[in-house]
Design an enzyme around this catalytic site. Structure first.
Site, PDB file in Angstrom:
ATOM      1  N   ASP A 271       0.715  -1.352   0.073  1.00 17.83           N
ATOM      2  CA  ASP A 271      -0.071   0.098   0.021  1.00 17.83           C
ATOM      3  C   ASP A 271       0.780   1.386   0.117  1.00 17.83           C
ATOM      4  O   ASP A 271       0.318   2.168  -0.447  1.00 17.83           O
ATOM      5  CB  ASP A 271      -0.897   0.116   1.050  1.00 17.83           C
ATOM      6  CG  ASP A 271      -0.269  -0.445   2.382  1.00 17.83           C
ATOM      7  OD1 ASP A 271       0.904  -0.388   2.475  1.00 17.83           O
ATOM      8  OD2 ASP A 271      -1.069  -0.451   3.254  1.00 17.83           O
TER       9      ASP A 271
ATOM     10  N   ASP B 125       4.745   0.602  13.297  1.00 15.87           N
ATOM     11  CA  ASP B 125       4.111  -0.782  13.434  1.00 15.87           C
ATOM     12  C   ASP B 125       4.995  -1.837  13.759  1.00 15.87           C
ATOM     13  O   ASP B 125       4.601  -2.751  14.480  1.00 15.87           O
ATOM     14  CB  ASP B 125       3.594  -0.935  12.002  1.00 15.87           C
ATOM     15  CG  ASP B 125       2.692   0.191  11.403  1.00 15.87           C
ATOM     16  OD1 ASP B 125       2.161   0.667  12.489  1.00 15.87           O
ATOM     17  OD2 ASP B 125       2.456   0.147  10.195  1.00 15.87           O
TER      18      ASP B 125
END
Ligand SMILES: *[C@@H]1O[C@H](CO)[C@@H](O)[C@H](O)[C@H]1NC(C)=O
Ligand SMILES: *[C@@H]1O[C@H](CO)[C@@H](O)[C@H](O)[C@H]1NC(C)=O
Ligand SMILES: *[C@@H]1O[C@H](CO)[C@@H](O)[C@H](O)[C@H]1NC(C)=O
Ligand SMILES: *[C@@H]1O[C@H](CO)[C@@H](O)[C@H](O)[C@H]1NC(C)=O
Ligand SMILES: *[C@@H]1O[C@H](CO)[C@@H](O)[C@H](O)[C@H]1NC(C)=O
Length: 851
Positions: A59, A465
């Site tokens: 993405d 993350d």
């Protein structure tokens, strides 16, 4: 009808090419290896006609091609500041007829975070080189619903034809010339109604058309395929079909109306059946209800084949695949089963019965029907984790594919990596498979900080993350991410200039203090109890002797703590300022905001305004020289500025040559250099070109060291660190393509007087018709790339990762197993009595019942 001519005209109108006069130096670039992805992989697509050919899309970090040894090759490293949004890949299509052809639908956001329209990139050599056609609307590779798909498909009978399903209500688009030109299919009127959450611009856009699936059996080779299914993100009728190659369309009657969105529409050609996974959210984080259905094309009958009955489910469905060699073999994944772990099921009877990858065996006992092998990226499992149930299968599984040529080989994408294996048939014989981490070569991390502390390991990283790493070897995957305390994201990292083994890092956690300290170069850590888990963190600086921490908090402005005493507010340095510690004088910290520099000479207790940086209105980075006290530099929207008197006065570097700067760092001077000053590496605009540059003589001469094959994406999103031990070495942390390190492979160009003249020429129509970029170095490609850079440099938005800011203030109660928190989540945050809101990651907390 829109065609490339239109774009050519637009190009002439908008693009002013600025003559480029700075020199360049060849560099060899490699990824710092983590071996395991590090981000969401929303799509994995196998070519149905060529054995072993498969691609993965990401993405925010481009696309990759699978190699026969299970490693991956990046295909979009040419993306530079001028076309940074091309790292968002919303859809990928591989051609079943001419298997060398590959297509990507690229663009990052459909809201104003991305000012640029999207494009269809097309390749005739499996992604080695590309040509592109700009679309007249935006494409959202990092938008909600990006795991639905694929929205882009090539006709398996007549490969001149492609369909692309747009977001934002722009409808269905068709090309009849291998993707060169596109026109709107106006007979397809279902452009989508679903939006994830209308209160934020990021979630308020129409998700639009989700997938396009041809039925090759309805036609014959050489003619357009008559039957085409299209899934749309609608809560009502959402699956449509054409029987005349896309001329007319109708709803597929009988489709169940639960209000769910179709995520995948996968055809089993020999069964003449379309399998569909539904979820009540667009994903990739949400979804608490859903079904799996099959539509029998011969009979027109819809059948609910959900592995879990609708009354018991607390997840929707995402990834879906059929084994093309074994009709009736189907696999499906819960898009998100956040607790205790992701679920994947397999059926060998067309979905009548299913077997799961794990099952409860009397709570809290679980039967794990797999062996788990993560030698490619051992850090995927935290060896110190005290969680009751290990999360190994993953989360956010939208990409799930069985190799069409090898029933034993499968791959699936998660929020963090790619897993899969080579013994899938054992699922049916022994109900036990080997789950392997298979993302080697995919480096997708969004990097927030890098340091190369003198005398320490080659590199320490702060990563969104997945936390970040102590990189003891740049070419070997780290064993573990930074842990104890463990942060989902590490937001900042710094070392003490006089005691470089003293390191501080800041992060996000729901339970641990959000600041951690190390005295052994980051090998081991201890929580800094001066912070609590509620201290929101950003960048961080450690004083030269290591006793004082300055934190730019995301919640409470500037904070300071000395000797691990409680953090207190520093009101004299504006919230959001960039910060740095002097690397030699323990008393001194620097800050800068809105073109003004602030200096503290009392270990951060107070700051005084010292200097205005000319007409700068933004300061992008401030850095102190690694060994010289009082030597401080700032990059701004007007260029690079230098002070040798502790920030009291600044002079502009490179006069009119360097006109903007972002992240930069200092590296070891060349032994042969006449100048003893450190080499400065960073993203700058030099002579009108925004790229990675270095200067060995404090801005007199500049060398561009990024190249046509290594553009690094958005300049504003990078972190740069150089190395005081190795001349020439520089690290670039990207937003979605991991960490690169470069070393010179070409000689330093002979010095020339820096040209300060800039001239303007107008781009020709032919340069702008199509931007052709090759992954092998060519000067033509570079010229093309720089053509657009001058027009977008100042408008490029900061490309953020998906961790944007919205936080919930609601106190209402979520339902059992309902979502109760997470970035961008705005619903109720309370849980029913007896249920606990459990944090799973930055994006998702869920009401769970843990007895
Ligand atoms: C494409 O066609 C659809 C259906 O007619 C229409 O709703 C949509 O606005 C069109 N899109 C553009 C960009 O013209
Ligand atoms: C899931 O959807 C079905 C059909 O609308 C509904 O009956 C059921 O209550 C839903 N489940 C949950 C947990 O909301
Ligand atoms: C489709 O329907 C036919 C006729 O009832 C049946 O024989 C066939 O098995 C069905 N296919 C699937 C995949 O269920
Ligand atoms: C599956 O195999 C693995 C590796 O041998 C083993 O650890 C696991 O317990 C097995 N699962 C079951 C349910 O037997
Ligand atoms: C460090 O900076 C402080 C404040 O400007 C100054 O008073 C002191 O002399 C400096 N120390 C050294 C060793 O230069």
């Amino acid at each position: 009808m829109w065609d490339t001519k239109g774009v050519a005209l637009l190009g002439i109108a908008l693009c002013i090419e600025v003559a480029y006069s700075a020199a360049s130096q060849s560099y060899t670039w490699k990824n710092v290896v983590t071996g395991g992805g590090g981000g969401f992989v929303p799509g994995i697509v196998f070519n149905p006609s060529e054995k072993g050919l498969a691609y993965a899309r990401t993405d925010i970090g481009g696309a990759y091609r699978l190699n026969s040894d299970d490693t991956w090759t990046p295909l979009a490293d040419f993306v530079s500041n001028s076309n940074w949004n091309h790292w968002g890949v919303d859809a990928l299509a591989t051609d079943a007829v001419d298997t060398d052809r590959l297509y990507l639908a690229v663009g990052m956001y459909t809201n104003d975070w991305d000012p640029n329209n999207g494009a269809i990139m097309r390749s005739t050599d499996k992604g080695e080189t590309w040509t592109e056609s700009t679309l007249p609307f935006k494409v959202g590779g990092n938008m909600p619903g990006r795991g639905m798909g694929e929205r882009l498909a090539a006709d398996p009978n007549d490969n001149r034809i492609l369909f692309f399903g747009a977001r934002s209500g722009h409808g269905l688009w068709k090309s009849t010339d291998y993707g060169a030109t596109w026109s709107n299919v106006t007979s397809f009127t279902w452009t989508g109604t679903y939006v994830q959450d209308s209160s934020y611009s990021y979630t308020a856009d129409i998700v639009g058309i989700a997938w396009v699936t041809f039925d090759p059996t309805s036609g014959s080779s050489g003619s357009p395929t008559p039957r085409i299914f299209v899934g749309v993100a609608n809560t009502g009728q959402s699956v449509f079909v054409s029987e005349d190659a896309g001329a007319t369309w109708k709803w597929v009657s009988g489709e169940p109306q639960y209000g769910f969105l179709p995520h995948k529409g996968v055809l089993s050609p020999s069964e003449k059946t379309l399998y569909i996974s539904y979820s009540d959210g667009a994903g990739p984080y949400d979804g608490t209800n859903g079904t799996v259905h099959k539509y029998n094309i011969s009979t027109g009958v819809w059948t609910d084949i959900s592995p879990t009955s609708i009354t018991d489910t607390y997840y929707g469905y995402g990834g879906l695949s059929v084994d093309l060699q074994v009709p009736g073999t189907v696999m499906v994944a819960a898009l998100n089963c956040w607790w205790p772990d992701e679920l994947i099921w397999r059926s060998v009877d067309s979905g009548v019965t299913w077997s799961p990858i794990w099952a409860w065996n009397g709570y809290p006992s679980i039967n794990y029907y797999y062996d788990y092998i993560v030698t490619n990226a051992p850090w995927l499992q935290d060896s110190t984790s005290t969680g009751e149930f290990p999360v190994r299968v993953g989360w956010m599984v939208e990409a799930l594919s069985i190799d069409p040529f090898d029933s034993n080989h499968w791959l699936y994408g998660t929020g963090a990596t790619i897993y899969g294996g080579h013994d899938l048939k054992n699922w049916d014989s022994a109900h036990n498979v080997t789950l392997e981490s298979l993302a080697y070569g995919i480096e997708e991390m969004a990097v927030l900080g890098l340091i190369a502390p003198p005398g320490g390991p080659p590199l320490l990283s702060a990563v969104a993350d997945v936390g970040g790493f102590y990189h003891s070897d740049l070419d070997t995957p780290p064993a573990q991410s930074h842990h104890t305390p463990t942060y989902s994201s590490t937001n900042g990292i710094d070392y003490a200039g006089n005691k470089p083994s003293n390191i501080v890092r800041s992060g996000s956690s729901d339970s641990d203090p959000t600041v951690a300290l190390s005295t052994d170069f980051g090998r081991t850590w201890s929580a800094n109890y001066a912070a609590s888990s509620s201290t929101g963190t950003g960048s961080i600086a450690l004083s030269a002797d290591g006793d004082t921490v300055l934190l730019m908090s995301s919640t409470d402005g500037t904070l300071r703590s000395q000797y691990q005493s409680t953090f207190s507010a520093v009101s004299s340095l504006p919230s959001g300022a960039v910060i740095a510690s002097d690397k030699a004088n323990n008393s001194v910290f620097y800050g800068a905001s809105s073109g003004t520099v602030y200096v503290s000479t009392d270990t951060g207790l107070s700051f005084a305004r010292t200097a205005a940086l000319g007409s700068s209105s933004a300061v992008n980075a401030i850095r102190a020289h690694p060994s010289v006290a009082g030597d401080v530099w700032a990059s701004t929207d007007t260029g690079l500025w230098h002070s040798t008197d502790y920030g009291t006065t600044f002079t502009k570097i490179g006069s009119t040559t360097c006109t903007a700067g972002w992240s930069f760092s200092f590296g070891k001077a060349s032994s042969s250099s006449s100048s003893s000053s450190s080499v400065i590496y960073g993203f700058f605009t030099v002579d009108g070109v925004t790229a990675l540059f270095k200067t060995e003589d404090q801005g007199l001469n500049w060398q561009m060291i990024s190249d046509a094959s290594h553009g690094f994406g958005a300049a504003s999103a990078h972190v740069v660190a150089a190395d005081m031990a190795n001349y020439g070495r520089v690290f670039v942390g990207t937003n979605g393509r991991g960490i690169f390190y470069g070393e010179p492979s070409g000689s330093l160009p002979t010095s020339s007087a820096t040209s300060t003249s800039t001239s303007s020429t107008t781009a020709t129509g032919s340069t702008m018709t199509t931007a052709t970029t090759s992954s092998s170095t060519t000067s033509t490609a570079r010229t093309t790339a720089t053509t657009t850079s001058s027009s977008t440099t100042t408008t490029t938005a900061t490309a953020t990762t998906s961790s944007s800011s919205a936080t919930s203030t609601s106190t209402a109660t979520a339902s059992p197993f309902g979502q109760c928190g997470g970035t961008t989540y705005t619903g109720p945050t309370g849980c029913p009595s007896g249920w606990t809101c459990t944090f799973f990651n930055d994006f998702y907390s869920q009401c769970t019942q843990q007895e």
